[in-house]
Design a protein around this motif. Structure first.
Motif, PDB file in Angstrom:
ATOM      1  N   LEU A  45       0.696  -1.410   0.216  1.00  0.00           N
ATOM      2  CA  LEU A  45       0.043  -0.373  -0.063  1.00  0.00           C
ATOM      3  C   LEU A  45       0.941   1.307  -0.325  1.00  0.00           C
ATOM      4  CD1 LEU A  45      -3.468  -0.921   2.229  1.00  0.00           C
ATOM      5  CD2 LEU A  45      -3.029  -0.521   0.116  1.00  0.00           C
ATOM      6  N   GLY A  46       2.209   0.880   0.626  1.00  0.00           N
ATOM      7  CA  GLY A  46       3.120   2.344   0.665  1.00  0.00           C
ATOM      8  C   GLY A  46       3.011   2.965  -0.578  1.00  0.00           C
ATOM      9  N   ILE A  52       1.171   7.889  -6.296  1.00  0.00           N
ATOM     10  CA  ILE A  52      -0.437   8.488  -5.811  1.00  0.00           C
ATOM     11  C   ILE A  52       0.675   9.971  -5.820  1.00  0.00           C
ATOM     12  CG2 ILE A  52      -2.191   9.632  -5.327  1.00  0.00           C
ATOM     13  CD1 ILE A  52      -2.573   6.115  -5.256  1.00  0.00           C
ATOM     14  N   VAL A  53       1.095  10.355  -4.579  1.00  0.00           N
ATOM     15  CA  VAL A  53       1.675  10.795  -4.182  1.00  0.00           C
ATOM     16  C   VAL A  53       2.614  11.744  -4.931  1.00  0.00           C
ATOM     17  CG1 VAL A  53       3.381  11.514  -2.667  1.00  0.00           C
ATOM     18  CG2 VAL A  53       1.153  10.446  -1.693  1.00  0.00           C
ATOM     19  N   ASP A  54       3.554  10.885  -6.094  1.00  0.00           N
ATOM     20  CA  ASP A  54       4.652  11.880  -6.511  1.00  0.00           C
ATOM     21  C   ASP A  54       3.684  11.854  -7.708  1.00  0.00           C
ATOM     22  OD1 ASP A  54       6.453  10.549  -5.501  1.00  0.00           O
ATOM     23  OD2 ASP A  54       7.218   8.827  -6.216  1.00  0.00           O
ATOM     24  N   ARG A  55       3.131  11.791  -8.401  1.00  0.00           N
ATOM     25  CA  ARG A  55       2.133  11.998  -9.490  1.00  0.00           C
ATOM     26  C   ARG A  55       0.771  13.352  -8.809  1.00  0.00           C
ATOM     27  NH1 ARG A  55      -0.215   7.350 -10.079  1.00  0.00           N
ATOM     28  NH2 ARG A  55      -2.787   8.042  -9.649  1.00  0.00           N
ATOM     29  N   GLU A  62      -9.691   4.891   0.261  1.00  0.00           N
ATOM     30  CA  GLU A  62      -9.171   2.918   0.415  1.00  0.00           C
ATOM     31  C   GLU A  62      -8.209   3.110   0.796  1.00  0.00           C
ATOM     32  OE1 GLU A  62      -9.679  -0.533  -3.257  1.00  0.00           O
ATOM     33  OE2 GLU A  62     -10.091   1.550  -3.305  1.00  0.00           O
ATOM     34  N   ILE A  63      -6.986   3.596   0.306  1.00  0.00           N
ATOM     35  CA  ILE A  63      -5.094   3.153   0.370  1.00  0.00           C
ATOM     36  C   ILE A  63      -5.413   3.812   1.553  1.00  0.00           C
ATOM     37  CG2 ILE A  63      -3.092   3.763   0.465  1.00  0.00           C
ATOM     38  CD1 ILE A  63      -4.041   3.758  -2.941  1.00  0.00           C
ATOM     39  N   VAL A  64      -6.026   5.361   2.258  1.00  0.00           N
ATOM     40  CA  VAL A  64      -5.850   5.738   3.661  1.00  0.00           C
ATOM     41  C   VAL A  64      -6.225   4.928   4.146  1.00  0.00           C
ATOM     42  CG1 VAL A  64      -6.723   7.373   5.857  1.00  0.00           C
ATOM     43  CG2 VAL A  64      -5.626   8.059   2.798  1.00  0.00           C
ATOM     44  N   SER A  69      -5.609   0.317   8.742  1.00  0.00           N
ATOM     45  CA  SER A  69      -5.713  -0.806   9.574  1.00  0.00           C
ATOM     46  C   SER A  69      -4.670  -1.467   9.718  1.00  0.00           C
ATOM     47  CB  SER A  69      -6.774  -1.123   8.200  1.00  0.00           C
ATOM     48  OG  SER A  69      -6.625  -2.799   8.338  1.00  0.00           O
ATOM     49  N   GLU A  70      -3.918  -1.618   8.493  1.00  0.00           N
ATOM     50  CA  GLU A  70      -2.225  -1.986   9.065  1.00  0.00           C
ATOM     51  C   GLU A  70      -1.409  -1.654   9.969  1.00  0.00           C
ATOM     52  OE1 GLU A  70       0.185  -1.579   5.482  1.00  0.00           O
ATOM     53  OE2 GLU A  70      -0.218  -2.820   4.003  1.00  0.00           O
ATOM     54  N   ARG A  71      -1.548  -0.354  10.486  1.00  0.00           N
ATOM     55  CA  ARG A  71      -0.800   0.376  11.210  1.00  0.00           C
ATOM     56  C   ARG A  71      -1.675   0.098  12.636  1.00  0.00           C
ATOM     57  NH1 ARG A  71       1.949   1.656  15.571  1.00  0.00           N
ATOM     58  NH2 ARG A  71       2.912   2.931  16.103  1.00  0.00           N
ATOM     59  N   LEU A  72      -3.002  -0.420  12.666  1.00  0.00           N
ATOM     60  CA  LEU A  72      -3.519  -0.785  13.599  1.00  0.00           C
ATOM     61  C   LEU A  72      -2.714  -1.927  14.305  1.00  0.00           C
ATOM     62  CD1 LEU A  72      -6.959   0.959  13.523  1.00  0.00           C
ATOM     63  CD2 LEU A  72      -5.284   1.520  15.072  1.00  0.00           C
ATOM     64  N   ASP A  73      -2.522  -3.297  13.578  1.00  0.00           N
ATOM     65  CA  ASP A  73      -2.232  -4.351  13.387  1.00  0.00           C
ATOM     66  C   ASP A  73      -1.056  -4.496  14.520  1.00  0.00           C
ATOM     67  OD1 ASP A  73      -4.104  -5.326  12.481  1.00  0.00           O
ATOM     68  OD2 ASP A  73      -3.649  -5.640  10.576  1.00  0.00           O
ATOM     69  N   ALA A  74       0.312  -3.890  14.269  1.00  0.00           N
ATOM     70  CA  ALA A  74       0.941  -3.439  15.710  1.00  0.00           C
ATOM     71  C   ALA A  74       1.088  -3.292  16.124  1.00  0.00           C
ATOM     72  CB  ALA A  74       1.588  -2.295  14.884  1.00  0.00           C
ATOM     73  N   ASP A  75       1.801  -4.320  17.458  1.00  0.00           N
ATOM     74  CA  ASP A  75       2.135  -4.307  18.581  1.00  0.00           C
ATOM     75  C   ASP A  75       2.300  -3.769  19.240  1.00  0.00           C
ATOM     76  OD1 ASP A  75       2.114  -7.693  17.782  1.00  0.00           O
ATOM     77  OD2 ASP A  75       4.461  -7.033  17.580  1.00  0.00           O
TER      78      ASP A  75
END
Length: 189
Positions: A45-46, A52-55, A62-64, A69-75
């Motif tokens: 996703l990064g 997208i940011v580079d453009r 959806e990406i945010v 969601s990925e970050r919330l899974d971190a320990d």
């Protein structure tokens, strides 16, 4: 403790988040920081976000949502977290509710730091003078535009979370330590 900090630009969300991070030992999750970290870590996703940011385009909800969601899974998020700058819209709030439900966790509170727009403008102009104008958003025109965007897009979250019984308003115009005390008093035990 799983919290969202809501409030207009300049209301002190960042200041309060830092204090709460220390007090509760939970991370502050800012979408900008999460996005930059995902790009730096070259997660799938990064990488998509980087293109997208580079453009020069805005990263989609959806990406945010996926990166959050990925970050919330971190320990470090297991004992809780403070979301700052997310959700910004009802659609993001609904997506967050779905994410948390899927993860089997729930929000404890949504802290609304209430602030007077004219006083915020005065504060930010003062901050700009004291810091030598170091921040690009330390001017009245930019701040008024950001306040308008907040009112239009983010303020509806106040009613959304009030309906769910999660909203805890505090007066952000008080001194920092008084705002902190009000937030702590508003949190569930």
């Amino acid at each position: 403790m799983r919290l969202i900090l809501l409030g207009p630009p300049g209301a002190g969300k960042g200041t309060q988040a830092k204090i709460l991070v220390e007090a509760y030992g939970i991370p502050q999750l800012s979408t900008g920081d999460i996005l930059r970290a995902a790009i730096a870590a070259k997660t799938p996703l990064g990488l998509e976000a980087k293109a997208i940011v580079d453009r020069g385009d805005l990263v989609s909800n959806e990406i945010v949502n996926g990166i959050v969601s990925e970050r919330l899974d971190a320990d470090d998020c297991k004992p809780g977290f403070i979301l700052d700058g997310f959700p910004r819209t009802i659609a993001q709030a609904e997506a967050l509710a779905g994410m948390l439900k899927d993860k089997g966790v729930a929000l404890d509170a949504v802290i609304e730091i209430k602030a007077n727009a004219d006083e915020l403008v005065r504060r930010v102009i003062q901050r700009g003078k004291e810091s030598g104008g170091a921040r690009a958003d330390d001017n009245e025109e930019v701040l008024r535009k950001r306040l308008d965007v907040y009112q239009e897009q983010t303020a509806p979250l106040v009613a959304f979370y009030a309906e769910k019984g999660l909203l805890r308003p505090v007066d952000g115009m008080e001194p920092v330590d008084a705002v902190t005390a009000a937030i702590k008093a508003a949190l569930p035990n």
